[in-house]
Design a protein around this motif. Structure first.
Motif, mmCIF file in Angstrom:
data_model
loop_
_atom_site.group_PDB
_atom_site.id
_atom_site.type_symbol
_atom_site.label_atom_id
_atom_site.label_comp_id
_atom_site.label_asym_id
_atom_site.label_seq_id
_atom_site.Cartn_x
_atom_site.Cartn_y
_atom_site.Cartn_z
ATOM 1 N N ASN A 58 25.949 -35.090 -37.011
ATOM 2 C CA ASN A 58 24.564 -34.617 -37.111
ATOM 3 C C ASN A 58 24.228 -33.630 -36.002
ATOM 4 N N ALA A 59 24.737 -33.854 -34.793
ATOM 5 C CA ALA A 59 24.482 -32.940 -33.679
ATOM 6 C C ALA A 59 25.101 -31.571 -33.942
ATOM 7 N N VAL A 60 26.320 -31.555 -34.470
ATOM 8 C CA VAL A 60 26.984 -30.281 -34.780
ATOM 9 C C VAL A 60 26.255 -29.582 -35.921
ATOM 10 N N PHE A 61 25.830 -30.323 -36.933
ATOM 11 C CA PHE A 61 25.077 -29.721 -38.037
ATOM 12 C C PHE A 61 23.800 -29.055 -37.524
ATOM 13 N N ARG A 62 23.084 -29.752 -36.690
ATOM 14 C CA ARG A 62 21.839 -29.207 -36.142
ATOM 15 C C ARG A 62 22.112 -27.945 -35.324
ATOM 16 N N ALA A 63 23.174 -27.954 -34.537
ATOM 17 C CA ALA A 63 23.525 -26.782 -33.743
ATOM 18 C C ALA A 63 23.837 -25.580 -34.646
ATOM 19 N N VAL A 64 24.536 -25.824 -35.727
ATOM 20 C CA VAL A 64 24.859 -24.725 -36.648
ATOM 21 C C VAL A 64 23.598 -24.192 -37.305
#
Length: 72
Positions: A58-64
């Motif tokens: 979820n953190a990587v998705f949000r960053a993208v």
């Protein structure tokens, strides 16, 4: 049942997971993300991830999603 240790006990897996999630989400969102800085990867690796892999994902998705059109 299959038992896996928590992500905080498998920190060596974090860079590979981050790169995999990054590639997937960048493609899904139509963004050109070239990678993760060394500082960001160090921060992600040091964090304890109480939510395990799902929280990292979820953190990587949000960053993208929040990244600019051509992010570094």
């Amino acid at each position: 049942p299959m038992t896996l240790p928590p992500l905080r006990a498998r920190r060596e897996d974090i860079p590979d997971l981050v790169r995999s999630f990054l590639a997937r989400f960048a493609a899904e969102e139509g963004k050109r993300v070239r990678g993760v800085s060394a500082e960001a990867m160090a921060l992600l690796t040091r964090y304890d991830w109480p939510g395990n892999v799902r929280q990292l994902e979820n953190a990587v998705f949000r960053a993208v999603v929040l990244a600019g059109a051509d992010a570094a």
